[in-house]
Design a protein around this motif. Structure first.
Motif, PDB file in Angstrom:
ATOM      1  N   GLU A 150      -6.701   1.348  -6.767  1.00  8.84           N
ATOM      2  CA  GLU A 150      -6.580   2.664  -6.157  1.00  8.84           C
ATOM      3  C   GLU A 150      -7.878   3.037  -5.451  1.00  8.84           C
ATOM      4  O   GLU A 150      -8.958   2.530  -5.774  1.00  8.84           O
ATOM      5  N   ARG A 151      -7.711   3.917  -4.493  1.00  9.52           N
ATOM      6  CA  ARG A 151      -8.866   4.425  -3.761  1.00  9.52           C
ATOM      7  C   ARG A 151      -9.552   5.514  -4.616  1.00  9.52           C
ATOM      8  O   ARG A 151      -8.872   6.386  -5.183  1.00  9.52           O
ATOM      9  N   LEU A 187      -6.062  -8.577  -0.344  1.00  7.70           N
ATOM     10  CA  LEU A 187      -6.803  -7.304  -0.384  1.00  7.70           C
ATOM     11  C   LEU A 187      -7.690  -7.174   0.850  1.00  7.70           C
ATOM     12  O   LEU A 187      -7.778  -6.109   1.471  1.00  7.70           O
ATOM     13  N   LEU A 244       0.849  -1.187   0.000  1.00 11.34           N
ATOM     14  CA  LEU A 244       0.000   0.000   0.000  1.00 11.34           C
ATOM     15  C   LEU A 244       0.890   1.244   0.000  1.00 11.34           C
ATOM     16  O   LEU A 244       1.895   1.303   0.714  1.00 11.34           O
ATOM     17  N   GLY A 299     -13.804   2.657  -1.839  1.00  7.57           N
ATOM     18  CA  GLY A 299     -12.994   2.838  -0.646  1.00  7.57           C
ATOM     19  C   GLY A 299     -12.717   4.284  -0.291  1.00  7.57           C
ATOM     20  O   GLY A 299     -12.012   4.578   0.673  1.00  7.57           O
ATOM     21  N   PHE A 306     -11.257  -1.100  -3.130  1.00  7.57           N
ATOM     22  CA  PHE A 306     -10.526  -0.236  -4.064  1.00  7.57           C
ATOM     23  C   PHE A 306     -10.942  -0.556  -5.505  1.00  7.57           C
ATOM     24  O   PHE A 306     -11.353  -1.678  -5.823  1.00  7.57           O
ATOM     25  N   GLY A 357      -1.881   5.808   1.247  1.00 11.09           N
ATOM     26  CA  GLY A 357      -3.000   4.879   1.350  1.00 11.09           C
ATOM     27  C   GLY A 357      -3.983   4.962   0.203  1.00 11.09           C
ATOM     28  O   GLY A 357      -5.099   4.461   0.310  1.00 11.09           O
ATOM     29  N   CYS A 358      -3.562   5.562  -0.918  1.00 16.28           N
ATOM     30  CA  CYS A 358      -4.506   5.774  -2.030  1.00 16.28           C
ATOM     31  C   CYS A 358      -4.320   4.788  -3.175  1.00 16.28           C
ATOM     32  O   CYS A 358      -5.168   4.718  -4.058  1.00 16.28           O
ATOM     33  N   LEU A 413      -2.508   0.760  -4.478  1.00 13.14           N
ATOM     34  CA  LEU A 413      -2.011  -0.543  -4.083  1.00 13.14           C
ATOM     35  C   LEU A 413      -1.196  -1.119  -5.236  1.00 13.14           C
ATOM     36  O   LEU A 413      -1.650  -1.132  -6.390  1.00 13.14           O
ATOM     37  N   VAL A 446      -8.574  -3.270   1.883  1.00 13.95           N
ATOM     38  CA  VAL A 446      -8.733  -2.425   0.690  1.00 13.95           C
ATOM     39  C   VAL A 446      -9.510  -3.177  -0.394  1.00 13.95           C
ATOM     40  O   VAL A 446      -9.329  -2.920  -1.584  1.00 13.95           O
TER      41      VAL A 446
END
Length: 557
Positions: free
Chosen positions: A83-84, A37, A6, A109, A45, A10-11, A13, A42
Motif C-alpha cells: 500500500e501507498r 512492482l 492496482l 510512495g 509501496f 492507486g493506494c 496493490l 509502485v
C-alpha cells in the motif's frame, strides 16, 4: 489475468490468486513480483511480507497441480500485498520538557512531509516555545531525501535554562600583588630581571580600593511548553571593611583607604596594612612576627619562621622555612623543601588568602583561596578551597607531579604526573559532605514547616465547622498571622535550598582535573565521592564528573 492489480485510487496493490486452476506455467517468485512492482511504478509501496508469502504459497500450489480437473470451480482471491503510505511524523518531548524532537519516516510512495504538517504536529503536542525555524527548514530538506522507511530525528524546539542572578561581587581597584611575582620587570636591554619585581604596591589615604557591584535578578527561563522557569535572584552581600578602610560617605558602593599602606584584598572588602621591609630573614634577624604585611627583598633561610597578619612577599627563595600569613603569600623565586623519610615536610606555607610562587617542591602548602605556580609543583602536599594552577602565562610550561593535592574547585596544569610514572593523588571538591549536610538540614526544616502547615490547615477546617457567630475573633487573627508566617518561612527555606542546591550542582560541574598537554599514568583522581585511576598516558585531558560518574575526556582549549 494479470498477476498484480492496482486499486482504483492507486493506494493499494493486490495479488490475484486462483484456487483450482493454474494460469501460470512456472512457479511465481518474489523476483517476478518485484519486476512487476517496478513495471507498475509502485516499487516504493509499503509491502505486507506475510501476505506476499501467503499469496505465493497459494499460487505455487496451483502451478504444481497441473493434472487437476478443468471443471473444478475457480475461486479468484485478491490479497493486498502493498500500500501507498505518506511520510510518518512523530513528536517526542524529553522528560524535563526542555527539548522536543521530531522523527520523520520516509514515505512509501506517498506524500512527503510539509511545513504545515510540522507546525500542526508541534501545536497538537503543545510545543509552543523555543522552536527553531532553521532546524525545521533543514528537517524538511533532509526529509525529502529519505528512503522509504528510513528515519530521521532532529531536535526542533529547545527550552532555555534560567540564568540565575549573580550575587554581589567586589571589584578590586588596585593592582594585585601576585602580578608582581608573575611578571618580573624588564631591564633597559630587554632582558628580564627576576629579582626586580617593580615598585611595591601601595595606596594613599582617600584612594578607592574596591567597588561593590549590586546583585542581578537573573533572566527567567522556559520549557518547550511555554512554562516559565523562574530565575533565582543573586544574593545581596554588604561591604566588610577591614582595618585601614571605610565605605565612602558619598558613594556606598566604594571602599576607600583611610591611611597609607599596603592593600590586602578580602572576600567582601579590603584592608590597608602597615608594612615591614627586610633585606632577608636568617639567624641575624631571627623569626619575624608582624601585625601587618611583610616584604622580604631577599631569601628566607632554612629554619626561619615568618608570621604576619597581612601579606608576605618574598623576592627570593623560601628554603626549609615556615611562612604564615593572614593574607596572601607571594614568593618570586621558589619554595624549596626536602624529602623526608616520614610524611612530614619541613617547609610549610600557610595563607588565609592565596599562595603564588615560581615553583614548589617537597613543601606543605595550605591556602584558603588558591595556589598558583608558574614552573612546577613536585612532591608537595597542597590543600586549598580554591583552584590549584601550575602553568605560566603562555601555558607552555607547568608540571604537577607526585605528592597529594586537595583542591576545592579544581586543578589545571600543563602536565600532570611524569613519564617515569610517579604516583600523584588529586582530590577535588572533597568538602562536598559539608554542602550535603547543609542541604539535609534545610530539607528537614522544610519538612518540619510542611507539618506545621498541615496542622494550620486542620485548625482552619476545625474552625470552619463552627458557626461564624461563634468563631473567636482573636483565634481567627492568630490563625491568619500564623498562616502568613508559615508561607513566608516556607518561601524563605525553599529559596535558600534552591540557591544552595544550584551552587552545589554548579561547583560539581566546574570541578575538573585538567592537563593541557600530558596526562601521565599513575594518577589517582577523585571528584566529590567518585574516584578513578588513570593507568595510561594520555594527551590533553580533563577528568570531570559527567553522567553520574568520573570520566576522562579529551581537552580542547
Amino acid at each position: 489475468m494479470p498477476l498484480l492489480q492496482l486499486s482504483q485510487d492507486g493506494c493499494s496493490l493486490s495479488l490475484i490468486t486462483n484456487s483450482g486452476q493454474c494460469q501460470y506455467d512456472v512457479p511465481i517468485t518474489r523476483e517476478l513480483i518485484d519486476t512487476q512492482l517496478h513495471e507498475l511504478g509502485v516499487e516504493n509501496f509499503y509491502r505486507f511480507e506475510p501476505a506476499i508469502t501467503e499469496a505465493l504459497e497459494l499460487l505455487n500450489v496451483a502451478v504444481s497441480n497441473e493434472e487437476q480437473d478443468s471443471d473444478v470451480a475457480v475461486e479468484i482471491r485478491q490479497i493486498v500485498i502493498a500500500e501507498r503510505r505518506d511520510a510518518g511524523l512523530l513528536v517526542k518531548t524529553e522528560p524535563d520538557l526542555m527539548t522536543a524532537s521530531v522523527t520523520v519516516t520516509g514515505a512509501f510512495g506517498g506524500a512527503q512531509v510539509t511545513g504545515q504538517q510540522l507546525i500542526t504536529a508541534l501545536q497538537e503536542n503543545h510545543i509552543v516555545k523555543g522552536i527553531s525555524k532553521a532546524v525545521l527548514q533543514e528537517l524538511l530538506v533532509q526529509a525529502q531525501q529519505l528512503a522509504p522507511g528510513e528515519k530521521l530525528t532532529m531536535g526542533v524546539a529547545f527550552g532555555r535554562e534560567p540564568q540565575h542572578g549573580r550575587e554581589t561581587w567586589f571589584e578590586p581597584l588596585v593592582a594585585d600583588a601576585s602580578q608582581r611575582i608573575l611578571c618580573p620587570q624588564a631591564t633597559e636591554d630587554g632582558k628580564v630581571d627576576m629579582l626586580d619585581l617593580g615598585a611595591l604596591i601601595t595606596v594613599e589615604a582617600g584612594q578607592a580600593v574596591m567597588k561593590r557591584h549590586p546583585p542581578t535578578q537573573g533572566v527567567d527561563g522556559f520549557n518547550v511548553l511555554g512554562k516559565l522557569i523562574s530565575a533565582l535572584p543573586g544574593e545581596e552581600r554588604p561591604f566588610e571593611p577591614g582595618d585601614g578602610t571605610a565605605i565612602d560617605e558619598s558613594d556606598d558602593s566604594l571602599l576607600i583607604a583611610v591611611k597609607s599602606g599596603i592593600p590586602r584584598r578580602m572576600p567582601c572588602g579590603a584592608q590597608v596594612d602597615d608594612a615591614l621591609t627586610l633585606a632577608g630573614v636568617d639567624v641575624s634577624t631571627g623569626h619575624i612576627q608582624f601585625d601587618g604585611s611583610v616584604v622580604i627583598e631577599g631569601d628566607v633561610k632554612p629554619g626561619m619562621k615568618v608570621s604576619a597578619t597581612g601579606n608576605i612577599t618574598v623576592s627570593g627563595f623560601v628554603e626549609l622555612a615556615t611562612l604564615e600569613a593572614g593574607g596572601d603569600i607571594f614568593v618570586a623565586q621558589g619554595i624549596i623543601g626536602r624529602q623526608q623519610e616520614n610524611k612530614t615536610l619541613p617547609c610549610r606555607i600557610q595563607a588565609k588568602g592565596k599562595v603564588v610562587s615560581k615553583f614548589a617542591q617537597y613543601a606543605e602548602i595550605v591556602a584558603h583561596e588558591s595556589v598558583s605556580c608558574t614552573l612546577h609543583v613536585l612532591h608537595c602536599q597542597i590543600k586549598t578551597s580554591g583552584l590549584v594552577s601550575v602553568m605560566d602565562q603562555s601555558r607552555r610550561q607547568g608540571t604537577l607531579s607526585g605528592g597529594t593535592v586537595d583542591a576545592g574547585q579544581g586543578v589545571i596544569a600543563v602536565n600532570i604526573g611524569a613519564a617515569a610514572g610517579v604516583t600523584t593523588e588529586i582530590v577535588v571538591f572533597s568538602h562536598y559532605q559539608q554542602w550535603r549536610d547543609r542541604l539535609g538540614e534545610l530539607y528537614q526544616k522544610i519538612e518540619h514547616e510542611r507539618r506545621n502547615g498541615r496542622k494550620l490547615k486542620q485548625a482552619k477546617l476545625k474552625l470552619l465547622k463552627v458557626t461564624a457567630a461563634k468563631r473567636p475573633p482573636e483565634l481567627i487573627e492568630k490563625l491568619k498571622a500564623a498562616s502568613a508566617s508559615h508561607q513566608q518561612t516556607m518561601a524563605d527555606l525553599k529559596h535558600r535550598y534552591q540557591v544552595l542546591r544550584q551552587r552545589y550542582d554548579q561547583t560539581l560541574k566546574n570541578a575538573k582535573i585538567t592537563a593541557t598537554t600530558h596526562f601521565y599514568a599513575h594518577i589517582r583522581c577523585q571528584i566529590e565521592k567518585e574516584f578513578m585511576m588513570v593507568d595510561e598516558e594520555h594527551g590533553p585531558s580533563v577528568v570531570c564528573y559527567d553522567e553520574r560518574r568520573l570520566q576522562r575526556l579529551a581537552y580542547h582549549a
